[in-house]
Design a protein around this motif. Structure first.
Motif, PDB file in Angstrom:
ATOM      1  N   VAL A   1       3.016   1.512   2.465  1.00 58.96           N
ATOM      2  CA  VAL A   1       3.953   0.975   1.477  1.00 58.96           C
ATOM      3  C   VAL A   1       3.695  -0.518   1.276  1.00 58.96           C
ATOM      4  N   THR A   2       3.299  -0.901   0.072  1.00 55.99           N
ATOM      5  CA  THR A   2       2.972  -2.263  -0.392  1.00 55.99           C
ATOM      6  C   THR A   2       1.494  -2.581  -0.161  1.00 55.99           C
ATOM      7  N   THR A   3       1.040  -3.605  -0.862  1.00 60.72           N
ATOM      8  CA  THR A   3      -0.366  -4.018  -0.812  1.00 60.72           C
ATOM      9  C   THR A   3      -0.798  -4.531   0.560  1.00 60.72           C
ATOM     10  N   PRO A   4      -0.033  -5.444   1.209  1.00 61.35           N
ATOM     11  CA  PRO A   4      -0.503  -5.943   2.509  1.00 61.35           C
ATOM     12  C   PRO A   4      -0.749  -4.834   3.531  1.00 61.35           C
ATOM     13  N   VAL A   5       0.141  -3.853   3.575  1.00 61.06           N
ATOM     14  CA  VAL A   5      -0.004  -2.754   4.533  1.00 61.06           C
ATOM     15  C   VAL A   5      -1.214  -1.892   4.161  1.00 61.06           C
ATOM     16  N   SER A   6      -1.365  -1.620   2.881  1.00 59.80           N
ATOM     17  CA  SER A   6      -2.461  -0.762   2.430  1.00 59.80           C
ATOM     18  C   SER A   6      -3.811  -1.403   2.691  1.00 59.80           C
ATOM     19  N   GLN A   7      -3.937  -2.679   2.377  1.00 63.68           N
ATOM     20  CA  GLN A   7      -5.218  -3.354   2.605  1.00 63.68           C
ATOM     21  C   GLN A   7      -5.555  -3.419   4.095  1.00 63.68           C
ATOM     22  N   ALA A   8      -4.536  -3.647   4.922  1.00 64.05           N
ATOM     23  CA  ALA A   8      -4.767  -3.715   6.371  1.00 64.05           C
ATOM     24  C   ALA A   8      -5.180  -2.363   6.931  1.00 64.05           C
ATOM     25  N   ALA A   9      -4.711  -1.282   6.309  1.00 68.62           N
ATOM     26  CA  ALA A   9      -5.011   0.065   6.818  1.00 68.62           C
ATOM     27  C   ALA A   9      -6.502   0.380   6.768  1.00 68.62           C
ATOM     28  N   ILE A  10      -7.212  -0.219   5.841  1.00 74.81           N
ATOM     29  CA  ILE A  10      -8.648   0.074   5.703  1.00 74.81           C
ATOM     30  C   ILE A  10      -9.394  -0.244   6.997  1.00 74.81           C
ATOM     31  N   THR A  11      -9.029  -1.346   7.650  1.00 75.40           N
ATOM     32  CA  THR A  11      -9.699  -1.728   8.894  1.00 75.40           C
ATOM     33  C   THR A  11      -8.908  -1.314  10.133  1.00 75.40           C
ATOM     34  N   SER A  12      -7.574  -1.264  10.029  1.00 81.87           N
ATOM     35  CA  SER A  12      -6.750  -0.986  11.214  1.00 81.87           C
ATOM     36  C   SER A  12      -6.684   0.490  11.569  1.00 81.87           C
ATOM     37  N   VAL A  13      -6.800   1.376  10.592  1.00 79.04           N
ATOM     38  CA  VAL A  13      -6.836   2.819  10.881  1.00 79.04           C
ATOM     39  C   VAL A  13      -8.300   3.184  11.115  1.00 79.04           C
ATOM     40  N   SER A  14      -8.663   3.320  12.392  1.00 86.28           N
ATOM     41  CA  SER A  14     -10.079   3.474  12.733  1.00 86.28           C
ATOM     42  C   SER A  14     -10.627   4.863  12.432  1.00 86.28           C
ATOM     43  N   ASP A  15      -9.765   5.886  12.471  1.00 89.42           N
ATOM     44  CA  ASP A  15     -10.219   7.253  12.202  1.00 89.42           C
ATOM     45  C   ASP A  15     -10.332   7.454  10.687  1.00 89.42           C
ATOM     46  N   LYS A  16     -11.549   7.409  10.205  1.00 92.45           N
ATOM     47  CA  LYS A  16     -11.779   7.492   8.760  1.00 92.45           C
ATOM     48  C   LYS A  16     -11.547   8.893   8.193  1.00 92.45           C
ATOM     49  N   ARG A  17     -11.268   9.848   9.068  1.00 97.20           N
ATOM     50  CA  ARG A  17     -10.955  11.195   8.583  1.00 97.20           C
ATOM     51  C   ARG A  17      -9.513  11.297   8.101  1.00 97.20           C
ATOM     52  N   ILE A  18      -8.674  10.338   8.458  1.00101.40           N
ATOM     53  CA  ILE A  18      -7.265  10.375   8.057  1.00101.40           C
ATOM     54  C   ILE A  18      -7.143   9.844   6.635  1.00101.40           C
ATOM     55  N   PRO A  19      -6.712  10.657   5.673  1.00100.19           N
ATOM     56  CA  PRO A  19      -6.546  10.161   4.300  1.00100.19           C
ATOM     57  C   PRO A  19      -5.317   9.257   4.188  1.00100.19           C
ATOM     58  N   LEU A  20      -5.410   8.267   3.320  1.00 97.00           N
ATOM     59  CA  LEU A  20      -4.355   7.272   3.151  1.00 97.00           C
ATOM     60  C   LEU A  20      -3.810   7.340   1.724  1.00 97.00           C
ATOM     61  N   VAL A  21      -2.484   7.249   1.602  1.00 95.17           N
ATOM     62  CA  VAL A  21      -1.821   7.297   0.297  1.00 95.17           C
ATOM     63  C   VAL A  21      -0.980   6.034   0.139  1.00 95.17           C
ATOM     64  N   PHE A  22      -1.242   5.254  -0.893  1.00 93.33           N
ATOM     65  CA  PHE A  22      -0.472   4.021  -1.101  1.00 93.33           C
ATOM     66  C   PHE A  22       0.682   4.257  -2.066  1.00 93.33           C
ATOM     67  N   VAL A  23       1.666   3.351  -1.990  1.00 89.47           N
ATOM     68  CA  VAL A  23       2.765   3.327  -2.952  1.00 89.47           C
ATOM     69  C   VAL A  23       3.222   1.873  -3.081  1.00 89.47           C
ATOM     70  N   LEU A  24       3.770   1.537  -4.261  1.00 93.22           N
ATOM     71  CA  LEU A  24       4.246   0.183  -4.575  1.00 93.22           C
ATOM     72  C   LEU A  24       3.118  -0.848  -4.531  1.00 93.22           C
ATOM     73  N   ILE A  25       2.048  -0.539  -5.244  1.00 99.12           N
ATOM     74  CA  ILE A  25       0.934  -1.461  -5.435  1.00 99.12           C
ATOM     75  C   ILE A  25       0.691  -1.589  -6.929  1.00 99.12           C
ATOM     76  N   SER A  26       0.693  -2.810  -7.426  1.00 99.35           N
ATOM     77  CA  SER A  26       0.549  -3.020  -8.870  1.00 99.35           C
ATOM     78  C   SER A  26      -0.830  -2.626  -9.370  1.00 99.35           C
ATOM     79  N   ASP A  27      -1.860  -3.070  -8.660  1.00105.66           N
ATOM     80  CA  ASP A  27      -3.218  -2.804  -9.119  1.00105.66           C
ATOM     81  C   ASP A  27      -4.104  -2.426  -7.940  1.00105.66           C
ATOM     82  N   PRO A  28      -4.222  -1.147  -7.621  1.00105.77           N
ATOM     83  CA  PRO A  28      -5.042  -0.722  -6.482  1.00105.77           C
ATOM     84  C   PRO A  28      -6.533  -0.971  -6.680  1.00105.77           C
ATOM     85  N   VAL A  29      -6.955  -1.125  -7.935  1.00 98.87           N
ATOM     86  CA  VAL A  29      -8.370  -1.444  -8.199  1.00 98.87           C
ATOM     87  C   VAL A  29      -8.648  -2.872  -7.749  1.00 98.87           C
ATOM     88  N   ALA A  30      -7.804  -3.814  -8.189  1.00 93.14           N
ATOM     89  CA  ALA A  30      -7.962  -5.217  -7.789  1.00 93.14           C
ATOM     90  C   ALA A  30      -7.779  -5.388  -6.281  1.00 93.14           C
TER      91      ALA A  30
END
Length: 324
Positions: free
Chosen positions: A94-123
């Motif tokens: 939930v939110t951009t800071p948490v989502s961006q941190a998840a890319i490196t903090s969630v080490s198991d790359k098999r776990i899919p991640l779903v974001f919410v409340l992000i204005s521009d996920p491409v940017a």
């Protein structure tokens, strides 16, 4: 006779053992939130409710593992690690800071991640484009239709010529939002006064710089929305109404009007994507979801308008949008 009885007992025991072996553990769904806040909580609630509607019921076949960082960025990796330790099948961020941190903090790359409340996920670097999920992420974007917002603002504040916005330059969502708002303001024929805010401590002082505007638009910024009482304490002195992208605080008399895509609906959009991932689909098979105009709703506080000495335009008198 005794042999038959023993045979039935053995068969019954084997059946119970077989059922126990076949019983499935509940699916674990992680929820990593930036912090407790009405808007963020609504999205989490919408996410859970929609998953239940889709057959993933808390306490039956799904177990939610929730943690939040209490709006402290340094704590985000820690809460993500705690959630990952529970071996979730999918994680909502939930939110951009948490989502961006998840890319490196969630080490198991098999776990899919779903974001919410992000204005521009491409940017934000989560997905390659608006038509496809990334290798780890897909989700529900809160990309606002600022042309629709300012069209509404012209209706609710018909005499307005200039409006103000506070934003946090350190938040990717805020930077993206400001670029879009600048373009929408020009198209709407409204002058924009943008003021940057670096921390919650700055909000009251920086809001004083907006003393000459006709209304303040409070964007869906984590920093701005969590500091709304401080912002309103200044705008109330200047009798400046607040149009908010968040809906909860209008019920508490903090803002005069809100116009936004429902946070609950955005959470529901994320749940539908999460359900597809739980069925085995990949994030790259799906596309981010934007709220449509049908997801937007207005709420108006007559009491707040009266407190500020502002009339509610007659065109709204019969709308089903008043909170008091």
């Amino acid at each position: 006779m005794l042999g038959k009885l023993l045979g039935r007992l053995v068969a019954g025991t084997a059946l119970v053992a077989s059922c126990a072996a076949g019983a499935q553990e509940p699916v674990v769904v992680g929820i990593a939130n930036f912090g407790p806040h009405p808007a963020l909580d609504q999205s989490v609630s919408g996410f859970k409710q929609e998953l239940a509607r889709l057959g993933y019921v808390d306490g039956k076949n799904v177990r939610f593992v929730y943690s939040d960082a209490n709006f402290t960025p340094a704590m985000i990796p820690q809460i993500l690690n705690q959630i990952e330790a529970n071996k979730p099948s999918v994680i909502l961020t939930v939110t951009t800071p948490v989502s961006q941190a998840a890319i490196t903090s969630v080490s198991d790359k098999r776990i899919p991640l779903v974001f919410v409340l992000i204005s521009d996920p491409v940017a934000a670097g989560l997905v390659p484009n608006w038509n496809q999920g990334g290798p780890r992420f897909v989700g529900s974007a809160s990309a606002m239709d600022y042309d629709a917002v300012l069209e509404f603002a012209r209706q609710i504040f018909p005499d307005a010529k200039k409006f103000g916005v506070l934003y946090a330059p350190g938040e990717a969502n805020d930077v993206v939002a400001m670029k879009s708002i600048e373009g929408a303001a020009k198209r709407a024929g409204l002058a924009l006064q943008a003021v940057s805010v670096d921390s919650a401590i700055d909000v009251q002082q920086r809001t004083q710089m907006l003393s000459g505007v006709d209304f303040v638009y409070a964007i869906g910024s984590s920093l701005v929305q969590s500091s709304m009482p401080a912002l309103a304490s200044v705008t109330d002195r200047y009798r400046i109404p607040i149009l908010s992208a968040e809906t909860e605080l209008i019920k508490k008399g903090v803002v005069a009007v809100s116009y936004a895509a429902s946070y609950q609906v955005q959470g529901a959009h994320a749940a539908r994507l999460a359900a597809e991932l739980l069925k085995g689909r990949k994030t790259t098979d799906l596309a981010p979801i934007k709220p449509g105009r049908k997801d937007y709703a207005a709420l108006i506080s007559r009491k707040k308008f009266a407190q500020l000495g502002k009339p509610v335009p007659a065109a709204f008198e019969h709308c089903n949008c008043f909170v008091d």
